[in-house]
Motif scaffolding. Structure first.
Motif, short mmCIF file in Angstrom:
data_model
loop_
_atom_site.label_atom_id
_atom_site.label_comp_id
_atom_site.label_asym_id
_atom_site.label_seq_id
_atom_site.Cartn_x
_atom_site.Cartn_y
_atom_site.Cartn_z
N GLU A 1 29.98 120.97 8.74
CA GLU A 1 30.44 120.92 7.35
C GLU A 1 29.45 120.14 6.50
OE1 GLU A 1 34.30 119.11 4.95
OE2 GLU A 1 34.46 119.65 7.08
N ARG A 2 29.21 120.64 5.30
CA ARG A 2 28.25 120.01 4.41
C ARG A 2 28.72 120.15 2.97
NH1 ARG A 2 23.85 124.28 3.40
NH2 ARG A 2 24.80 126.19 4.16
N ARG A 3 28.04 119.44 2.07
CA ARG A 3 28.40 119.46 0.66
C ARG A 3 27.31 120.15 -0.16
NH1 ARG A 3 28.74 114.29 -1.85
NH2 ARG A 3 26.82 113.86 -0.69
N VAL A 4 27.64 120.44 -1.40
CA VAL A 4 26.66 121.02 -2.30
C VAL A 4 25.54 120.03 -2.58
CG1 VAL A 4 26.30 121.92 -4.63
CG2 VAL A 4 28.31 122.62 -3.32
N GLY A 5 25.90 118.77 -2.78
CA GLY A 5 24.90 117.73 -2.97
C GLY A 5 24.59 117.47 -4.43
N PRO A 6 24.12 116.26 -4.75
CA PRO A 6 23.84 115.91 -6.15
C PRO A 6 22.62 116.64 -6.72
CG PRO A 6 23.18 114.14 -4.66
CD PRO A 6 23.91 115.15 -3.82
N GLU A 7 21.67 117.02 -5.87
CA GLU A 7 20.45 117.67 -6.38
C GLU A 7 20.77 119.03 -6.98
OE1 GLU A 7 16.94 120.16 -6.42
OE2 GLU A 7 18.57 120.36 -4.96
N LEU A 8 21.50 119.87 -6.23
CA LEU A 8 21.88 121.19 -6.74
C LEU A 8 22.87 121.06 -7.89
CD1 LEU A 8 21.81 124.24 -6.66
CD2 LEU A 8 23.54 124.18 -4.83
N ALA A 9 23.79 120.10 -7.80
CA ALA A 9 24.75 119.90 -8.89
C ALA A 9 24.04 119.56 -10.19
CB ALA A 9 25.73 118.80 -8.50
N GLY A 10 22.99 118.72 -10.12
CA GLY A 10 22.23 118.39 -11.32
C GLY A 10 21.48 119.59 -11.88
N ARG A 11 20.93 120.44 -11.00
CA ARG A 11 20.19 121.61 -11.48
C ARG A 11 21.12 122.60 -12.18
NH1 ARG A 11 16.79 124.52 -7.17
NH2 ARG A 11 18.27 123.69 -5.65
N ILE A 12 22.31 122.80 -11.62
CA ILE A 12 23.27 123.71 -12.26
C ILE A 12 23.72 123.15 -13.61
CG2 ILE A 12 25.53 124.78 -12.02
CD1 ILE A 12 25.10 124.89 -9.04
N HIS A 13 23.88 121.81 -13.68
CA HIS A 13 24.26 121.19 -14.95
C HIS A 13 23.17 121.39 -16.00
CE1 HIS A 13 24.41 117.69 -17.75
NE2 HIS A 13 25.71 118.05 -17.80
N ARG A 14 21.90 121.24 -15.61
CA ARG A 14 20.81 121.46 -16.56
C ARG A 14 20.72 122.93 -16.98
NH1 ARG A 14 18.23 117.80 -13.05
NH2 ARG A 14 17.15 119.51 -11.97
#
Length: 424
Positions: free
Chosen positions: A399-412
């Motif tokens: 099990e893993r998470r989306v992570g802050p790096e991808l979350a930040g890219r989608i936000h941008r």
């Protein structure tokens, strides 16, 4: 008369007692005196006699139907023979059709095998003009062609200083003379001195206000030969290879020196290049030495060998597009079915985003408007950037998470107003 009638009645009654011994279908016909009227005969007696007569006639009719003449037997035999011949003919036609189909498939496989580049290149023949042999560096080209075991010929025809190709015609093509087809690609190898002569010849014609492409009869230059060749032949694609050979051997020229040489003759050279490109569709390449010329010839020969196979396979117009369902478009119906898949594909366009990670985002927020609304409800910018970081990605060994790096890219991607901002 009454006594006789009573006697007959008694006899009939006696016979009825013995009816168990008589078959049900049999009828007793009594012989009566001729003086008795036919009207006194019982109806049952008349019906039995009629049935007996009909039975006799029926036996005669059935016996006639079972009996066949010799002509009828012969006709039946001929009919059976014709049916057998027809079935045999149909089997032979089916067998012949299968053989033809197998032969057609075999010929198609053989033709496809001949069109493969490694086999088709054997049918190509490189024609080298004899003028090129005056330069000793041409031995590099000849040794390379012999090393590849490619067919080449030295001839004194066609365009001077040229290298052209021919190939054997296939059975499905309109064969030319002797079954040889000329390729449309032609290389013209010249030295830098010959190229300067072409520039000066073109400059002279331009200064004399002659029509572009026209050459004076007295001007004996390669530009005149090129003009006549392109006028005489149609469909040829000529490429001029300007070879800087003696400077490279002496080591006195480098890249900077070559640029300086072009800058000195910049205007005249540009006029010639534009004239060749616009009016004759001729490209010019500057190469250093026979080795680069040989590499160009080898690359062009391999490209010609791959051309028929690519044409047979039917390459798409956009050959750089990937094959498969990933690169295919998504069909969106009028009721909105398919928009969720488009939303997933949009997130997958980001670098290092798998299908499982994109589905984790689209499952939590089925549309971009819902995700934007969730961003607006959060008070701080940091919380907005980390909104998708804790989403669980389904799939994989652990099990893993989306992570802050991808979350930040989608936000941008969804909130940035700068069109030149790098998302990664």
């Amino acid at each position: 008369m009454s006594a006789v009638q009573r006697a007959n009645t008694w006899e009939i009654s006696d016979s009825e007692n013995e009816s168990d011994e008589v078959k049900p279908s049999s009828c007793v016909i009594l012989d009566q005196d001729t003086s008795v009227n036919e009207s006194n005969t019982s109806p049952s007696s008349r019906s039995c006699s009629a049935r007996a007569e009909d039975g006799a006639d029926g036996v005669k009719i059935s016996s006639k139907r079972r009996r066949r003449t010799r002509e009828e037997v012969q006709e039946e035999l001929e009919t059976r023979k014709a049916a057998r011949d027809k079935r045999r003919e149909e089997k032979e036609k089916l067998k012949e059709k299968k053989l033809q189909e197998q032969q057609r498939r075999k010929e198609a496989a053989e033709r496809l095998n001949l069109l493969k580049p490694e086999n088709f290149i054997k049918s190509l023949t490189a024609h080298i003009h004899a003028v090129l042999l005056r330069d000793a560096g041409c031995d590099v080209l000849l040794r390379t062609l012999d090393g590849f075991q490619w067919t080449n010929r030295i001839e004194n025809q066609g365009l001077p200083n040229s290298i052209s190709w021919t190939r054997q015609a296939l059975q499905t093509e309109d064969e030319a003379e002797h079954g040889v087809i000329e390729e449309d690609q032609v290389l013209m190898v010249i030295s830098h001195n010959e190229f300067e002569d072409m520039v000066m010849s073109h400059k002279t014609v331009t200064n004399q206000s002659a029509l572009i492409g026209d050459m004076h009869e007295g001007a004996e230059s390669l530009l005149q030969h090129l003009s006549k060749y392109l006028t005489r032949t149609t469909g040829k694609v000529v490429t001029i290879l300007v070879m800087i050979s003696h400077q490279q051997r002496s080591g006195s020229w480098g890249e900077d020196d070559f640029d300086f040489y072009l800058n000195q003759h910049h205007l005249d050279t540009e006029e010639l290049l534009v004239h060749l490109q616009l009016y004759w569709n001729v490209a010019v390449h500057f190469l250093f030495g026979w080795q680069e010329v040989t590499d160009h010839v080898v690359a062009l020969t391999k490209a010609l060998s791959k051309r028929p196979y690519k044409a047979l396979c039917g390459d798409p117009d956009l050959g750089f597009c990937m094959d498969g369902s990933w690169s295919a478009g998504v069909r969106v119906d009028r009721d909105g079915h398919g928009l969720a898949q488009v939303w997933t594909r949009q997130i997958q366009q980001l670098n290092r985003v798998s299908t499982a990670m994109a589905k984790a985002v689209t499952s939590a927020y089925p549309s971009p408007s819902l995700l934007l609304k969730a961003y607006e409800e959060l008070p701080s910018e940091e919380e907005r950037r980390r909104l998708l970081a804790d989403l669980t990605v389904v799939g994989g060994a652990k099990e893993r998470r989306v992570g802050p790096e991808l979350a930040g890219r989608i936000h941008r991607l969804l909130t940035s107003q700068n069109p030149h901002l790098l998302l990664d």
